[in-house]
Motif scaffolding. Structure first.
Motif, PDB file in Angstrom:
ATOM      1  N   GLN A 111       0.791  -1.132  -0.052  1.00  0.00           N
ATOM      2  CA  GLN A 111      -0.164   0.141  -0.099  1.00  0.00           C
ATOM      3  C   GLN A 111       1.025   1.289  -0.006  1.00  0.00           C
ATOM      4  OE1 GLN A 111      -3.120  -0.514  -0.560  1.00  0.00           O
ATOM      5  NE2 GLN A 111      -2.824  -2.306  -0.501  1.00  0.00           N
ATOM      6  N   TRP A 112       1.895   1.313   0.766  1.00  0.00           N
ATOM      7  CA  TRP A 112       2.784   2.309   0.915  1.00  0.00           C
ATOM      8  C   TRP A 112       3.230   2.732  -0.565  1.00  0.00           C
ATOM      9  CZ3 TRP A 112       4.462   6.266   4.006  1.00  0.00           C
ATOM     10  CH2 TRP A 112       5.724   6.808   3.822  1.00  0.00           C
ATOM     11  N   SER A 113       3.932   1.576  -1.226  1.00  0.00           N
ATOM     12  CA  SER A 113       4.393   1.851  -2.644  1.00  0.00           C
ATOM     13  C   SER A 113       3.541   2.536  -3.532  1.00  0.00           C
ATOM     14  CB  SER A 113       4.731   0.554  -3.344  1.00  0.00           C
ATOM     15  OG  SER A 113       5.949  -0.076  -2.408  1.00  0.00           O
ATOM     16  N   LYS A 114       2.007   2.186  -3.476  1.00  0.00           N
ATOM     17  CA  LYS A 114       1.024   2.885  -4.172  1.00  0.00           C
ATOM     18  C   LYS A 114       0.704   4.285  -4.150  1.00  0.00           C
ATOM     19  CE  LYS A 114      -1.661  -1.333  -4.641  1.00  0.00           C
ATOM     20  NZ  LYS A 114      -2.796  -2.145  -4.116  1.00  0.00           N
ATOM     21  N   ILE A 115       1.103   4.613  -2.495  1.00  0.00           N
ATOM     22  CA  ILE A 115       0.915   6.045  -2.210  1.00  0.00           C
ATOM     23  C   ILE A 115       2.129   6.907  -2.586  1.00  0.00           C
ATOM     24  CG2 ILE A 115       0.780   7.406  -0.151  1.00  0.00           C
ATOM     25  CD1 ILE A 115      -0.711   5.189   1.135  1.00  0.00           C
ATOM     26  N   ILE A 116       3.257   6.510  -2.550  1.00  0.00           N
ATOM     27  CA  ILE A 116       4.551   7.227  -2.832  1.00  0.00           C
ATOM     28  C   ILE A 116       4.691   7.201  -4.369  1.00  0.00           C
ATOM     29  CG2 ILE A 116       5.695   6.929  -0.740  1.00  0.00           C
ATOM     30  CD1 ILE A 116       7.206   4.807  -2.287  1.00  0.00           C
ATOM     31  N   THR A 117       4.150   6.405  -5.149  1.00  0.00           N
ATOM     32  CA  THR A 117       4.075   6.536  -6.424  1.00  0.00           C
ATOM     33  C   THR A 117       3.161   7.495  -6.930  1.00  0.00           C
ATOM     34  OG1 THR A 117       4.375   4.039  -7.040  1.00  0.00           O
ATOM     35  CG2 THR A 117       3.463   5.262  -8.317  1.00  0.00           C
ATOM     36  N   GLN A 118       1.978   7.601  -6.320  1.00  0.00           N
ATOM     37  CA  GLN A 118       1.040   8.525  -6.595  1.00  0.00           C
ATOM     38  C   GLN A 118       1.601  10.017  -5.967  1.00  0.00           C
ATOM     39  OE1 GLN A 118      -1.838   8.571  -7.866  1.00  0.00           O
ATOM     40  NE2 GLN A 118      -2.662  10.578  -7.673  1.00  0.00           N
ATOM     41  N   ALA A 119       2.350   9.966  -5.093  1.00  0.00           N
ATOM     42  CA  ALA A 119       2.932  11.335  -4.830  1.00  0.00           C
ATOM     43  C   ALA A 119       4.101  12.081  -5.718  1.00  0.00           C
ATOM     44  CB  ALA A 119       3.139  11.204  -3.341  1.00  0.00           C
ATOM     45  N   LYS A 120       4.544  10.913  -6.468  1.00  0.00           N
ATOM     46  CA  LYS A 120       5.582  11.254  -7.210  1.00  0.00           C
ATOM     47  C   LYS A 120       6.741  11.277  -6.680  1.00  0.00           C
ATOM     48  CE  LYS A 120       2.962  12.576 -11.303  1.00  0.00           C
ATOM     49  NZ  LYS A 120       1.643  12.454 -10.645  1.00  0.00           N
ATOM     50  N   ILE A 121       6.881  10.547  -5.595  1.00  0.00           N
ATOM     51  CA  ILE A 121       8.590  10.672  -4.597  1.00  0.00           C
ATOM     52  C   ILE A 121       9.086   9.440  -4.550  1.00  0.00           C
ATOM     53  CG2 ILE A 121       7.724  12.953  -3.446  1.00  0.00           C
ATOM     54  CD1 ILE A 121       6.884  11.339  -1.217  1.00  0.00           C
ATOM     55  N   LYS A 122      10.168   9.310  -4.191  1.00  0.00           N
ATOM     56  CA  LYS A 122      10.805   8.085  -3.845  1.00  0.00           C
ATOM     57  C   LYS A 122      11.258   8.198  -2.405  1.00  0.00           C
ATOM     58  CE  LYS A 122      12.900   6.646  -8.169  1.00  0.00           C
ATOM     59  NZ  LYS A 122      14.123   6.418  -9.004  1.00  0.00           N
ATOM     60  N   MET A 123      10.828   7.340  -1.572  1.00  0.00           N
ATOM     61  CA  MET A 123      11.073   7.434  -0.117  1.00  0.00           C
ATOM     62  C   MET A 123      10.757   6.135   0.648  1.00  0.00           C
ATOM     63  SD  MET A 123       8.912  10.018   2.414  1.00  0.00           S
ATOM     64  CE  MET A 123       8.806   9.608   4.189  1.00  0.00           C
ATOM     65  N   ASN A 124      11.496   5.639   1.400  1.00  0.00           N
ATOM     66  CA  ASN A 124      11.224   4.557   1.953  1.00  0.00           C
ATOM     67  C   ASN A 124      10.514   4.726   3.638  1.00  0.00           C
ATOM     68  OD1 ASN A 124      13.202   4.728   4.170  1.00  0.00           O
ATOM     69  ND2 ASN A 124      14.905   4.312   2.933  1.00  0.00           N
ATOM     70  N   ILE A 125       9.900   3.790   4.178  1.00  0.00           N
ATOM     71  CA  ILE A 125       9.301   3.959   5.220  1.00  0.00           C
ATOM     72  C   ILE A 125       9.898   4.474   6.383  1.00  0.00           C
ATOM     73  CG2 ILE A 125       7.539   2.853   6.774  1.00  0.00           C
ATOM     74  CD1 ILE A 125       7.017   0.650   4.727  1.00  0.00           C
ATOM     75  N   HIS A 126      11.214   4.073   6.622  1.00  0.00           N
ATOM     76  CA  HIS A 126      11.876   4.527   7.679  1.00  0.00           C
ATOM     77  C   HIS A 126      11.978   6.203   7.668  1.00  0.00           C
ATOM     78  CE1 HIS A 126      14.115   3.312  11.246  1.00  0.00           C
ATOM     79  NE2 HIS A 126      15.108   4.153  10.943  1.00  0.00           N
ATOM     80  N   LYS A 127      12.028   6.693   6.508  1.00  0.00           N
ATOM     81  CA  LYS A 127      12.372   8.169   6.495  1.00  0.00           C
ATOM     82  C   LYS A 127      11.294   8.930   7.366  1.00  0.00           C
ATOM     83  CE  LYS A 127      15.291   8.233   2.408  1.00  0.00           C
ATOM     84  NZ  LYS A 127      15.532   8.738   0.822  1.00  0.00           N
ATOM     85  N   THR A 128      10.105   8.314   7.591  1.00  0.00           N
ATOM     86  CA  THR A 128       9.101   9.016   8.295  1.00  0.00           C
ATOM     87  C   THR A 128       9.701   9.265   9.839  1.00  0.00           C
ATOM     88  OG1 THR A 128       8.183   6.938   9.061  1.00  0.00           O
ATOM     89  CG2 THR A 128       7.239   8.056   7.085  1.00  0.00           C
ATOM     90  N   ARG A 129      10.573   8.134  10.083  1.00  0.00           N
ATOM     91  CA  ARG A 129      11.238   8.568  11.510  1.00  0.00           C
ATOM     92  C   ARG A 129      12.225   9.369  11.535  1.00  0.00           C
ATOM     93  NH1 ARG A 129      12.122   5.156  16.300  1.00  0.00           N
ATOM     94  NH2 ARG A 129      14.374   5.099  16.812  1.00  0.00           N
ATOM     95  N   HIS A 130      13.033   9.554  10.494  1.00  0.00           N
ATOM     96  CA  HIS A 130      13.843  10.941  10.436  1.00  0.00           C
ATOM     97  C   HIS A 130      13.227  12.002  10.293  1.00  0.00           C
ATOM     98  CE1 HIS A 130      17.320   7.970   9.963  1.00  0.00           C
ATOM     99  NE2 HIS A 130      16.955   7.476   9.028  1.00  0.00           N
ATOM    100  N   TRP A 131      12.069  12.099   9.635  1.00  0.00           N
ATOM    101  CA  TRP A 131      11.365  13.525   9.455  1.00  0.00           C
ATOM    102  C   TRP A 131      10.987  13.795  10.869  1.00  0.00           C
ATOM    103  CZ3 TRP A 131       6.525  15.213  10.830  1.00  0.00           C
ATOM    104  CH2 TRP A 131       6.302  16.388  10.179  1.00  0.00           C
ATOM    105  N   PHE A 132      10.468  12.696  11.565  1.00  0.00           N
ATOM    106  CA  PHE A 132       9.781  13.349  12.769  1.00  0.00           C
ATOM    107  C   PHE A 132      10.935  13.890  13.915  1.00  0.00           C
ATOM    108  CE2 PHE A 132       9.490  11.844  17.340  1.00  0.00           C
ATOM    109  CZ  PHE A 132       8.395  12.368  17.945  1.00  0.00           C
ATOM    110  N   VAL A 133      12.089  13.217  13.786  1.00  0.00           N
ATOM    111  CA  VAL A 133      13.305  13.672  14.847  1.00  0.00           C
ATOM    112  C   VAL A 133      13.740  15.107  14.343  1.00  0.00           C
ATOM    113  CG1 VAL A 133      15.642  13.290  15.393  1.00  0.00           C
ATOM    114  CG2 VAL A 133      14.017  11.393  15.104  1.00  0.00           C
ATOM    115  N   THR A 134      13.795  15.321  12.865  1.00  0.00           N
ATOM    116  CA  THR A 134      14.343  16.312  12.459  1.00  0.00           C
ATOM    117  C   THR A 134      13.361  17.591  12.979  1.00  0.00           C
ATOM    118  OG1 THR A 134      15.067  15.414  10.621  1.00  0.00           O
ATOM    119  CG2 THR A 134      14.904  17.909  10.111  1.00  0.00           C
TER     120      THR A 134
END
Length: 444
Positions: A316-339
């Motif tokens: 499901q995540w792959s479909k969503i980021i494809t729709q968003a036209k970005i490349k992003m693995n799930i773990h980057k949400t964790r880095h976004w939070f800390v930042t």
């Protein structure tokens, strides 16, 4: 006719034939490491074996996964150089792998995956040569060490990554790897875009995501949790916390013990309750509402009523980021939070003491094993602060340039220069001019 298979994933080659080595590898690994790690290894290995079939060369022929360890080593060397942009340096009976500006940040992951594959293939008696990723002449000469300090089949991040349990450093100072990665300082992927969560939310809404996936993804961005920490949540985890916006969860290396908690927003809590009492109830075997479900019930379920796992969510995540036209693995949400947490600490703290206190609270919340981890993120903010200062200076220069050009049409060049000097003297106090002069001397 229903056909039962022990394999949860089947891997096929370019000819659409079952590729048993990788199928067996994943089946073996998913019982020993978490699903996300096993799947990431599998994806990495699929790329390498696909490259083997199309582009490898050893003594004039394509290399097969079952060829001798020398052929595989040569293929890995070429893959590291030509596909991953690395440099290699020979050293006695092994190779140093040196990352360049063209190298991705996944070299260590690739080396761990391919080494693990051949170790598994040897164990399952699928491969008849020695492990090509192991230095056969390596010998341990450090005496005894604790077996608890060794992690089977997993790459080990540097200490600063904050993910490792401290172990015997003398053991870790040596390596049996044939390819040894050097100058490999761990750096998190800093993501500072304020709008990132909302880009993902909008893309999910556009493809008609389920309420379950909306809750999971909102929790990823709002809590800084790893995906498995969210997918394995139970109703008892929520009831364990006194605060209604918090839920207890496991931590990496905690052996399923709930030693940390996650905190989320009021809006996400409303969506969570709506999901449990609505969408979840539709597919659950126990068709009860939140108050009547037992503590052991897993919160997130598939449409078949089974626990929602990493593979299903990743699809499901792959479909969503494809729709968003970005490349992003799930773990980057964790880095976004800390930042963004660190940004808010600096924006809201009144003094240095409050900054340190809030940083310690974040370290405790994240359950980092090494408190130094936060300094890697802070380095980004030091650079970001300089960028902000520089951007303001550049903006002022543009304003002054426009002002100068306007005046140049109505005044002579000499008058303009005189005016500029007078303005500078008026803007800068005497003590600041002296400080600048001293600074210039230090630069000479």
């Amino acid at each position: 006719m229903n056909v039962q298979s022990k394999y949860s994933i089947l891997v096929f080659n370019r000819e659409n034939e079952l590729f048993l080595p990788l199928t067996e590898f994943y089946y073996y690994q998913q019982k020993r490491i978490n699903e996300s790690s096993a799947l990431s290894y599998l994806i990495t290995l699929e790329r390498f074996f696909s490259w083997l079939a199309k582009s490898s060369n050893y003594q004039g022929t394509r290399v097969k996964w079952s060829d001798s360890h020398m052929a595989i080593r040569t293929a890995v060397e070429n893959y590291l150089i030509y596909q991953m942009g690395c440099k290699l340096r020979s050293k006695e009976n092994f190779q140093y792998v040196i990352m360049t500006k063209k190298s991705p940040q996944t070299i260590n992951h690739f080396l761990a995956a391919i080494k693990s594959f051949y170790k598994t293939a040897l164990h399952l008696k699928l491969y008849e040569f020695q492990n090509p990723l192991v230095d056969a002449d390596y010998s341990i000469s450090i005496g005894s060490f604790s077996p608890t300090s060794i992690r089977e089949n997993k790459p080990r991040l540097p200490k600063i990554a904050g993910t490792e349990i401290p172990s015997d450093s003398s053991y870790r100072s040596q390596s049996d790897s044939y390819f040894k990665l050097v100058a490999n300082d761990w750096k998190p992927n800093i993501i500072a875009d304020h709008d990132l969560p909302y880009i993902i939310y909008r893309a999910g809404s556009e493809i008609g995501w389920s309420l379950r996936d909306e809750v999971v993804i909102r929790m990823l961005f709002e809590t800084g949790a790893r995906i498995n920490e969210i997918l394995e949540l139970t109703l008892g985890d929520y009831r364990q916390r006194i605060n209604q916006y918090e839920i207890a969860t496991l931590n990496k290396g905690s052996e399923k013990r709930r030693i940390k908690f996650l905190r989320f927003s009021q809006d996400t809590l409303k969506l969570l309750m709506r999901y449990v009492n609505g969408e979840r109830k539709t597919y659950a075997h126990e068709k009860q509402t939140f108050t009547k479900l037992s503590d052991s019930e897993v919160i997130f379920l598939t449409r078949r009523g089974d626990p929602y796992n990493y593979n299903a969510f990743y699809s499901q995540w792959s479909k969503i980021i494809t729709q968003a036209k970005i490349k992003m693995n799930i773990h980057k949400t964790r880095h976004w939070f800390v930042t963004n947490m660190i940004r808010n600490i600096y924006d809201t703290a009144s003094d240095g003491g409050e900054i340190e206190m809030k940083k310690n609270e974040l370290i405790n919340y994240m359950k980092w094993k090494d408190p130094e981890t936060i300094k890697v993120y802070e380095h980004y903010f030091n650079e970001a602060l300089f960028r902000e200062i520089h951007e303001n200076m550049a903006k002022k220069m543009q304003e002054y340039e426009k002002e100068y050009l306007k005046k140049s049409h109505s005044s002579s060049e000499g008058e303009q220069l005189s005016s500029s000097v007078l303005q500078t003297k008026a803007i800068l106090p005497t003590e600041e001019i002296e400080w600048i002069n001293e600074f210039y001397k230090g630069m000479e």
